[in-house]
Design a protein around this motif. Sequence first.
Motif, mmCIF file in Angstrom:
data_model
loop_
_atom_site.group_PDB
_atom_site.id
_atom_site.type_symbol
_atom_site.label_atom_id
_atom_site.label_comp_id
_atom_site.label_asym_id
_atom_site.label_seq_id
_atom_site.Cartn_x
_atom_site.Cartn_y
_atom_site.Cartn_z
ATOM 1 N N GLU A 144 -2.743 -2.300 -6.313
ATOM 2 C CA GLU A 144 -3.179 -2.822 -7.595
ATOM 3 C C GLU A 144 -3.045 -4.344 -7.546
ATOM 4 O O GLU A 144 -2.089 -4.866 -6.985
ATOM 5 N N LYS A 163 3.113 1.457 -3.199
ATOM 6 C CA LYS A 163 2.335 1.402 -4.449
ATOM 7 C C LYS A 163 2.801 0.274 -5.371
ATOM 8 O O LYS A 163 2.735 0.386 -6.594
ATOM 9 N N ASN A 182 -5.174 1.804 -3.508
ATOM 10 C CA ASN A 182 -3.743 1.933 -3.791
ATOM 11 C C ASN A 182 -3.125 0.641 -4.289
ATOM 12 O O ASN A 182 -2.199 0.652 -5.077
ATOM 13 N N ASN A 196 0.839 -1.199 0.000
ATOM 14 C CA ASN A 196 0.000 0.000 0.000
ATOM 15 C C ASN A 196 0.878 1.254 0.000
ATOM 16 O O ASN A 196 0.648 2.177 -0.773
ATOM 17 N N ASN A 197 1.904 1.233 0.846
ATOM 18 C CA ASN A 197 2.710 2.446 0.990
ATOM 19 C C ASN A 197 3.763 2.606 -0.093
ATOM 20 O O ASN A 197 4.239 3.707 -0.337
#
Length: 312
Positions: A78, A12, A76, A9-10
């Motif tokens: 993918e 990406k 966020n 998440n952080n």
Amino acid sequence: MVEFITLLNNSKAPFVVNMFPLIFNGENHWDPEFAFIDNNSNITIHDDNGLVYKNVFEFIYDSFLHAIKKAGGGPNVELTVGQIGWPTDGYPGATSANAERFFKYLLPFVKSNKGTPLRPGISIEVYIHTLVDENLHKIKLGAFRRHWGVYNNNGQPKYKIDFSGQGRDMYPTSAKGVVLMPKRWCVFNGNTTNQTLVQQMFDLACQEADCTSLSPGGSCHHLNYVQNVSYAFNRFYQNKAQYNNKVFLCEFGGLGKVVPDDPSVGTCKFPIEILTAEIADTKGMINMAGHRLSGYWTVLLLSLLLIIGIYM
Ligand SMILES: *[C@@H]1O[C@H](CO)[C@@H](O)[C@H](O)[C@H]1NC(C)=O
Ligand SMILES: *[C@@H]1O[C@H](CO)[C@@H](O)[C@H](O)[C@H]1NC(C)=O
Ligand SMILES: *[C@@H]1O[C@H](CO)[C@@H](O)[C@H](O)[C@H]1NC(C)=O
Ligand SMILES: *[C@@H]1O[C@H](CO)[C@@H](O)[C@H](O)[C@H]1NC(C)=O
Ligand SMILES: *[C@@H]1O[C@H](CO)[C@@H](O)[C@H](O)[C@H]1NC(C)=O
Ligand SMILES: *[C@@H]1O[C@H](CO)[C@@H](O)[C@H](O)[C@H]1NC(C)=O
């Protein structure tokens, strides 16, 4: 998993999932139609929020999206499909015709950017598994694992597939300059006087060569015992490049004979292998020749990818 999702998440970075619709459906004993994307399945899955699933792709994809969200990853993260494929042998429903149908609807669906019920309109990245069959793949988890290829290991496509996602009715380009070994086959001479010996020779051949097509659901599962033994002898003989350091490889304790006519039985093909590649395989992938020739394969695969790339 929560830590992992936070990291993705952080940063990406995508979460990568591998998806094998035929096997997933098979293991769950679901309607075989649910594995295809053209929505002819007689089962439909309704979730608690009113979303409807008619095919396994969207079902698995959204299950993962849901789980990722629960673990703290938002839009966020993918979700990429790192491997998706349809084997053509060694499993019920693993046929070229089914693989063709699967990709015929999957690729235009991916290209359309329709997304899924949970994330409509998103673009989904998908990697096809795989380019060619691998006759040395480990088969502890199933005979089908040697049959994922869009291409046979002789460089011929097994079925029609339009890599551009336009759904055109076409074969992809085939490999050029592939040389097959001479047209001759090794079969069982039918002498069943010593059953123990026959079984011993069959086992020996299949230990070394690829007999996965004989397994349940395979293209050669319908053979009788004598044909079974012939199939095994021939795979061994071709796998060892017919002759190895001038040693005749259709001996099998006096049970083998070489024939000039193709002994294939209906859908069960008795293949002749590629000249150089199979010589490389006779000692596995570890000897010097193996290194040189797997280099040759790499070059061949890269050329194929390039050609496919040009068509896209
Ligand atoms: C769904 O289709 C499969 C075969 O495709 C069949 O075996 C099964 O009985 C069908 N189920 C229903 C509920 O119609
Ligand atoms: C199948 O249904 C889904 C919606 O569940 C849709 O996105 C997809 O385009 C349909 N595929 C075909 C080939 O109609
Ligand atoms: C995921 O990223 C979003 C946006 O960058 C952030 O608001 C959120 O707190 C992140 N979630 C986790 C679990 O780190
Ligand atoms: C069949 O095999 C047995 C031994 O396994 C051998 O003794 C016999 O001579 C063989 N028969 C023929 C016709 O080759
Ligand atoms: C049959 O073959 C087995 C395995 O090679 C061997 O051990 C056995 O002696 C043979 N039997 C006869 C009767 O020749
Ligand atoms: C042929 O060999 C396969 C694989 O060992 C086995 O599953 C099948 O039962 C055999 N068929 C006969 C008729 O012996």
